[in-house]
Design a protein around this motif. Structure first.
Motif, PDB file in Angstrom:
ATOM      1  N   ILE A 154     -36.008  65.577  23.393  1.00 32.06           N
ATOM      2  CA  ILE A 154     -36.667  64.332  22.962  1.00 32.06           C
ATOM      3  C   ILE A 154     -36.494  63.258  24.029  1.00 32.06           C
ATOM      4  N   TYR A 155     -37.564  62.509  24.264  1.00 33.64           N
ATOM      5  CA  TYR A 155     -37.567  61.497  25.306  1.00 33.64           C
ATOM      6  C   TYR A 155     -38.169  60.205  24.742  1.00 33.64           C
ATOM      7  N   PRO A 156     -37.550  59.036  24.990  1.00 26.47           N
ATOM      8  CA  PRO A 156     -38.163  57.786  24.538  1.00 26.47           C
ATOM      9  C   PRO A 156     -39.369  57.424  25.402  1.00 26.47           C
ATOM     10  N   VAL A 157     -40.443  57.016  24.763  1.00 29.60           N
ATOM     11  CA  VAL A 157     -41.665  56.617  25.465  1.00 29.60           C
ATOM     12  C   VAL A 157     -41.693  55.094  25.500  1.00 29.60           C
ATOM     13  N   GLY A 158     -41.562  54.545  26.681  1.00 32.48           N
ATOM     14  CA  GLY A 158     -41.483  53.096  26.819  1.00 32.48           C
ATOM     15  C   GLY A 158     -40.070  52.662  26.490  1.00 32.48           C
ATOM     16  N   ARG A 159     -39.715  51.505  26.953  1.00 29.70           N
ATOM     17  CA  ARG A 159     -38.350  51.028  26.756  1.00 29.70           C
ATOM     18  C   ARG A 159     -38.373  49.688  26.042  1.00 29.70           C
ATOM     19  N   LEU A 160     -37.332  49.458  25.293  1.00 28.72           N
ATOM     20  CA  LEU A 160     -37.072  48.140  24.724  1.00 28.72           C
ATOM     21  C   LEU A 160     -35.717  47.724  25.266  1.00 28.72           C
ATOM     22  N   ASP A 161     -35.631  46.513  25.792  1.00 28.86           N
ATOM     23  CA  ASP A 161     -34.325  46.083  26.284  1.00 28.86           C
ATOM     24  C   ASP A 161     -33.424  45.741  25.099  1.00 28.86           C
ATOM     25  N   ALA A 162     -32.170  45.477  25.365  1.00 30.54           N
ATOM     26  CA  ALA A 162     -31.194  45.246  24.296  1.00 30.54           C
ATOM     27  C   ALA A 162     -31.532  44.017  23.457  1.00 30.54           C
ATOM     28  N   ASP A 163     -32.345  43.088  23.971  1.00 27.25           N
ATOM     29  CA  ASP A 163     -32.707  41.875  23.232  1.00 27.25           C
ATOM     30  C   ASP A 163     -34.039  41.998  22.505  1.00 27.25           C
ATOM     31  N   SER A 164     -34.681  43.149  22.601  1.00 28.65           N
ATOM     32  CA  SER A 164     -35.976  43.352  21.958  1.00 28.65           C
ATOM     33  C   SER A 164     -35.823  44.330  20.807  1.00 28.65           C
ATOM     34  N   GLU A 165     -36.797  44.333  19.928  1.00 30.28           N
ATOM     35  CA  GLU A 165     -36.741  45.203  18.757  1.00 30.28           C
ATOM     36  C   GLU A 165     -38.124  45.754  18.473  1.00 30.28           C
ATOM     37  N   GLY A 166     -38.190  46.691  17.541  1.00 32.63           N
ATOM     38  CA  GLY A 166     -39.485  47.180  17.129  1.00 32.63           C
ATOM     39  C   GLY A 166     -39.679  48.661  17.335  1.00 32.63           C
ATOM     40  N   LEU A 167     -40.943  49.044  17.356  1.00 25.86           N
ATOM     41  CA  LEU A 167     -41.362  50.435  17.398  1.00 25.86           C
ATOM     42  C   LEU A 167     -41.006  51.093  18.721  1.00 25.86           C
ATOM     43  N   LEU A 168     -40.364  52.237  18.620  1.00 25.66           N
ATOM     44  CA  LEU A 168     -40.063  53.050  19.792  1.00 25.66           C
ATOM     45  C   LEU A 168     -40.457  54.477  19.459  1.00 25.66           C
ATOM     46  N   LEU A 169     -41.297  55.048  20.275  1.00 24.15           N
ATOM     47  CA  LEU A 169     -41.742  56.422  20.065  1.00 24.15           C
ATOM     48  C   LEU A 169     -40.824  57.360  20.838  1.00 24.15           C
ATOM     49  N   LEU A 170     -40.349  58.392  20.155  1.00 26.92           N
ATOM     50  CA  LEU A 170     -39.555  59.453  20.784  1.00 26.92           C
ATOM     51  C   LEU A 170     -40.354  60.735  20.635  1.00 26.92           C
ATOM     52  N   THR A 171     -40.492  61.495  21.713  1.00 24.83           N
ATOM     53  CA  THR A 171     -41.305  62.700  21.640  1.00 24.83           C
ATOM     54  C   THR A 171     -40.778  63.786  22.569  1.00 24.83           C
ATOM     55  N   ASN A 172     -41.142  65.018  22.250  1.00 27.03           N
ATOM     56  CA  ASN A 172     -40.908  66.128  23.173  1.00 27.03           C
ATOM     57  C   ASN A 172     -42.246  66.728  23.615  1.00 27.03           C
ATOM     58  N   ASP A 173     -43.323  66.013  23.354  1.00 30.45           N
ATOM     59  CA  ASP A 173     -44.665  66.415  23.765  1.00 30.45           C
ATOM     60  C   ASP A 173     -44.910  65.825  25.156  1.00 30.45           C
ATOM     61  N   ASN A 174     -44.791  66.663  26.198  1.00 30.71           N
ATOM     62  CA  ASN A 174     -44.909  66.162  27.567  1.00 30.71           C
ATOM     63  C   ASN A 174     -46.291  65.584  27.878  1.00 30.71           C
TER      64      ASN A 174
END
Length: 186
Positions: free
Chosen positions: A25-45
């Motif tokens: 599983i890999y996170p798609v896009g990053r959120l810094d420690a001061d940000s929140e919200g939707l984070l997509l994790l996928t193993n679909d390359n």
């Protein structure tokens, strides 16, 4: 929480969520420690590449609480693109969709944002088609409204509002159905 699985300093990471993620599983896009919200994790390359490659320019919408009462002029500037500094070089952002919104119903932030009794705050919705480091914060500061709270609301057609049942709380994990995943490819 950092949007990665490996520990870095004292910050919590995705590994601290208590969910059994597959090893690939890999996170798609990053959120810094001061940000929140939707984070997509996928193993679909293929999906990961589609969403991370800048040439595809998929949309990401953020709800942004700023210091001061954001103006229509500031929104117009954001909609045209604004100059910001990226790694010490001047860069003009791509045009973004920017509108003033009512305060969204979100879970309390921990830690809470700084509060100043004599300085109002306001919210805007900002939709980007690029993702430079700390771009939203730099954009709102460039038009005179520093970011206080930053929430990624959606990636493409998948948003926090689509989770069945109650609104997701920080740290909630839900698996996207195959039907929902197809929407990323549209």
């Amino acid at each position: 929480m950092l949007s990665q699985f490996t520990r870095e300093g004292e910050h919590e990471t995705l590994a601290d969520l208590g969910f059994e993620f597959a090893k690939d599983i890999y996170p798609v896009g990053r959120l810094d420690a001061d940000s929140e919200g939707l984070l997509l994790l996928t193993n679909d390359n293929f999906l990961k590449t589609k969403l991370l490659e800048p040439r595809h320019r998929h949309t990401k919408t953020y709800y942004v609480q700023v210091e001061g009462e954001v103006t229509e002029d500031a929104c117009a500037q954001l909609s045209k693109g604004v100059p910001i500094s990226i790694n010490g070089k001047q860069y003009v952002t791509l045009p973004a969709q920017s509108t003033v919104i009512d305060e969204p119903e979100l879970p309390e932030r921990n830690p809470p944002i700084r509060f100043r009794k004599n300085i109002p705050t306001s919210w805007l919705s900002l939709t980007l088609r690029e993702g430079k480091n700390r771009q939203v914060r730099k954009m709102t500061a460039a038009v005179g409204f520093p970011t206080l709270r930053l929430v990624r609301w959606s990636i493409g057609k998948i948003s926090l509002a689509q989770k069945e049942g109650e609104f997701p709380k920080p740290g909630d994990v839900w698996e996207v159905t195959a039907k929902d995943a197809k929407r990323f490819y549209e």
